[in-house]
Motif scaffolding. Sequence first.
Motif, PDB file in Angstrom:
ATOM      1  N   LYS A   1      -3.493  -5.422  -1.701  1.00 28.48           N
ATOM      2  CA  LYS A   1      -3.157  -6.744  -0.970  1.00 28.48           C
ATOM      3  C   LYS A   1      -3.695  -6.597   0.504  1.00 28.48           C
ATOM      4  O   LYS A   1      -3.936  -7.664   0.847  1.00 28.48           O
ATOM      5  N   TYR A   2      -3.429  -5.494   1.153  1.00 33.11           N
ATOM      6  CA  TYR A   2      -3.741  -5.355   2.640  1.00 33.11           C
ATOM      7  C   TYR A   2      -5.249  -5.412   2.791  1.00 33.11           C
ATOM      8  O   TYR A   2      -5.630  -6.003   3.621  1.00 33.11           O
ATOM      9  N   LEU A   3      -5.681  -4.714   1.674  1.00 26.40           N
ATOM     10  CA  LEU A   3      -7.428  -4.460   1.847  1.00 26.40           C
ATOM     11  C   LEU A   3      -8.088  -6.184   1.714  1.00 26.40           C
ATOM     12  O   LEU A   3      -8.839  -6.298   2.436  1.00 26.40           O
ATOM     13  N   ARG A   4      -7.513  -6.815   0.864  1.00 28.12           N
ATOM     14  CA  ARG A   4      -7.835  -8.083   0.616  1.00 28.12           C
ATOM     15  C   ARG A   4      -7.616  -9.196   1.738  1.00 28.12           C
ATOM     16  O   ARG A   4      -8.371  -9.747   2.376  1.00 28.12           O
ATOM     17  N   SER A   5      -6.513  -8.710   2.485  1.00 26.22           N
ATOM     18  CA  SER A   5      -6.467  -9.613   3.903  1.00 26.22           C
ATOM     19  C   SER A   5      -7.270  -9.350   4.791  1.00 26.22           C
ATOM     20  O   SER A   5      -7.802 -10.168   5.452  1.00 26.22           O
ATOM     21  N   LEU A   6      -7.736  -8.079   5.055  1.00 31.07           N
ATOM     22  CA  LEU A   6      -8.658  -7.648   5.937  1.00 31.07           C
ATOM     23  C   LEU A   6      -9.989  -8.252   5.539  1.00 31.07           C
ATOM     24  O   LEU A   6     -10.935  -8.620   6.389  1.00 31.07           O
TER      25      LEU A   6
ATOM     26  N   GLN B   1     -11.389   7.180  10.860  1.00 39.01           N
ATOM     27  CA  GLN B   1     -10.195   7.287  10.386  1.00 39.01           C
ATOM     28  C   GLN B   1      -9.466   6.110  10.115  1.00 39.01           C
ATOM     29  O   GLN B   1      -9.133   5.283  10.736  1.00 39.01           O
ATOM     30  N   PHE B   2      -9.115   5.897   8.447  1.00 40.62           N
ATOM     31  CA  PHE B   2      -8.443   4.529   8.107  1.00 40.62           C
ATOM     32  C   PHE B   2      -7.868   4.961   6.945  1.00 40.62           C
ATOM     33  O   PHE B   2      -8.428   5.580   5.948  1.00 40.62           O
ATOM     34  N   SER B   3      -6.619   4.422   6.694  1.00 41.13           N
ATOM     35  CA  SER B   3      -5.701   4.507   5.704  1.00 41.13           C
ATOM     36  C   SER B   3      -4.902   3.558   5.237  1.00 41.13           C
ATOM     37  O   SER B   3      -4.589   2.764   6.280  1.00 41.13           O
ATOM     38  N   LEU B   4      -4.520   3.327   3.913  1.00 42.44           N
ATOM     39  CA  LEU B   4      -3.727   2.328   3.426  1.00 42.44           C
ATOM     40  C   LEU B   4      -2.407   2.855   3.190  1.00 42.44           C
ATOM     41  O   LEU B   4      -2.495   3.421   2.021  1.00 42.44           O
ATOM     42  N   ASN B   5      -1.450   2.674   3.806  1.00 35.44           N
ATOM     43  CA  ASN B   5      -0.116   3.479   3.491  1.00 35.44           C
ATOM     44  C   ASN B   5       1.059   2.517   3.430  1.00 35.44           C
ATOM     45  O   ASN B   5       2.082   2.707   3.793  1.00 35.44           O
ATOM     46  N   PRO B   6       1.107   1.497   2.761  1.00 33.73           N
ATOM     47  CA  PRO B   6      -0.127   0.708   2.130  1.00 33.73           C
ATOM     48  C   PRO B   6      -0.825  -0.410   3.091  1.00 33.73           C
ATOM     49  O   PRO B   6      -1.529  -0.756   3.102  1.00 33.73           O
ATOM     50  N   HIS B   7      -0.060  -0.178   4.356  1.00 33.62           N
ATOM     51  CA  HIS B   7      -0.627  -1.167   5.443  1.00 33.62           C
ATOM     52  C   HIS B   7      -1.631  -0.379   6.352  1.00 33.62           C
ATOM     53  O   HIS B   7      -1.816   0.876   6.277  1.00 33.62           O
ATOM     54  N   PRO B   8      -2.797  -0.899   6.880  1.00 34.64           N
ATOM     55  CA  PRO B   8      -4.013  -0.499   7.354  1.00 34.64           C
ATOM     56  C   PRO B   8      -3.301   0.336   8.722  1.00 34.64           C
ATOM     57  O   PRO B   8      -2.635  -0.029   9.308  1.00 34.64           O
TER      58      PRO B   8
ATOM     59  N   GLY C   1       2.406   8.181 -10.791  1.00 37.14           N
ATOM     60  CA  GLY C   1       3.162   7.163 -11.495  1.00 37.14           C
ATOM     61  C   GLY C   1       3.527   5.906 -10.398  1.00 37.14           C
ATOM     62  O   GLY C   1       4.180   5.067 -10.894  1.00 37.14           O
ATOM     63  N   ASN C   2       3.054   5.998  -9.179  1.00 40.84           N
ATOM     64  CA  ASN C   2       3.255   4.965  -8.292  1.00 40.84           C
ATOM     65  C   ASN C   2       2.066   3.892  -8.042  1.00 40.84           C
ATOM     66  O   ASN C   2       1.537   3.702  -7.012  1.00 40.84           O
ATOM     67  N   GLY C   3       1.965   3.068  -9.237  1.00 41.10           N
ATOM     68  CA  GLY C   3       0.791   2.206  -9.245  1.00 41.10           C
ATOM     69  C   GLY C   3       1.124   0.805  -8.294  1.00 41.10           C
ATOM     70  O   GLY C   3       0.221   0.537  -7.784  1.00 41.10           O
ATOM     71  N   GLU C   4       2.346   0.692  -8.103  1.00 40.28           N
ATOM     72  CA  GLU C   4       2.772  -0.571  -7.275  1.00 40.28           C
ATOM     73  C   GLU C   4       2.129  -0.135  -5.935  1.00 40.28           C
ATOM     74  O   GLU C   4       1.673  -1.388  -5.531  1.00 40.28           O
ATOM     75  N   PHE C   5       2.114   0.971  -5.489  1.00 41.34           N
ATOM     76  CA  PHE C   5       1.962   1.295  -4.203  1.00 41.34           C
ATOM     77  C   PHE C   5       0.285   0.936  -4.030  1.00 41.34           C
ATOM     78  O   PHE C   5      -0.268   0.456  -3.072  1.00 41.34           O
ATOM     79  N   HIS C   6      -0.428   1.204  -4.974  1.00 41.49           N
ATOM     80  CA  HIS C   6      -2.021   1.219  -5.047  1.00 41.49           C
ATOM     81  C   HIS C   6      -2.267  -0.488  -5.009  1.00 41.49           C
ATOM     82  O   HIS C   6      -3.126  -0.919  -4.268  1.00 41.49           O
ATOM     83  N   LEU C   7      -1.591  -1.410  -5.659  1.00 43.12           N
ATOM     84  CA  LEU C   7      -1.534  -2.433  -5.747  1.00 43.12           C
ATOM     85  C   LEU C   7      -1.345  -3.162  -4.128  1.00 43.12           C
ATOM     86  O   LEU C   7      -1.954  -4.096  -3.631  1.00 43.12           O
ATOM     87  N   GLU C   8      -0.037  -2.443  -3.510  1.00 42.53           N
ATOM     88  CA  GLU C   8       0.131  -2.959  -2.189  1.00 42.53           C
ATOM     89  C   GLU C   8      -1.094  -2.590  -1.249  1.00 42.53           C
ATOM     90  O   GLU C   8      -1.520  -3.454  -0.308  1.00 42.53           O
ATOM     91  N   GLN C   9      -1.697  -1.441  -1.289  1.00 41.75           N
ATOM     92  CA  GLN C   9      -2.629  -1.114  -0.579  1.00 41.75           C
ATOM     93  C   GLN C   9      -3.988  -2.223  -0.840  1.00 41.75           C
ATOM     94  O   GLN C   9      -4.496  -2.505   0.477  1.00 41.75           O
TER      95      GLN C   9
END
Length: 277
Positions: free
Chosen positions: A91-96, A49-56, A81-89
């Motif tokens: 960013k967190y994924l990139r750091s992982l 179970q894992f989600s990006l909300n937008p943090h892991p 319409g919330n594309g910025e949320f996706h980009l935040e997700q």
Amino acid sequence: MRTVSIIGLGWIGEPLGIQLKKKGFQVLGSTTSAEKQENLSKNGLKAIQFSLNPHPEGIGFNSLFQAEILVVNIPPRTRSGNGEFHLEQLKYLRSLLDNSPIKKVIFVSSTGIYPEAPAGEEYAEDFCLTHENAGNDILYRAEQLMEKDRSYDLTIVRFGGLMGKDRIPGKYFSGKENVAGHTRVNFIHQNDVVGILTWIIEKGLWNETFNGVAPIHPLRREIYEKNAAQLGISPPVSYQNEPEGLDRLIDSRKILETGFEFEFPDPLTFSYLSASH
């Protein structure tokens, strides 16, 4: 044993995981709900179970980032319409990712990234995309975010309209009026989505971008009528009276040139579950 982690065991990720397991890969995937986790384990897929909300968020999700290969398949919810949320997700994924031993990444993108205007020729992977001309700015920024300052091999796959199984194009326009039937499609069948992703992993096609669309582009109207006849659903009541020939088409030659063969090259022959499912 080669190890693959799949972020998002959904409509693409689950059949991909099953296929890779059959081919001898060790597969671990993620899902956002406990219920789905249980269903996946019944199909022999180990899920965390894992989600990006937008943090892991989740328990033990670091194990997802211990594989050799990572498949990232978290589409932006552009409809909300919330594309910025996706980009935040991402960013967190990139750091992982940047703090992990992962060496190879497949990033699932979309042909929606190409300009919306029909071009004189089909849009190919080497088309020069910019902030100004991209058909979808969020998709463009998402790809850029995955590309920038990376220490891993990255292949991006831009899929067209995802069809097959329970996704029946004719169902969405059944009984509707004034339907656009005059343009040609850029669809791909679920089996070929899984096929392309598996092919890239098996053939080691890294640091590339591929379009994933069936090479034949029938008219929307032809597909809706065929779905109706075959699956017993009502066809559209009427179509827009527009001239044919103004098509925004996506080129699939590059993946074909690697030797990949489509199971369903023509959307008119796509297989579906019956419409009642």
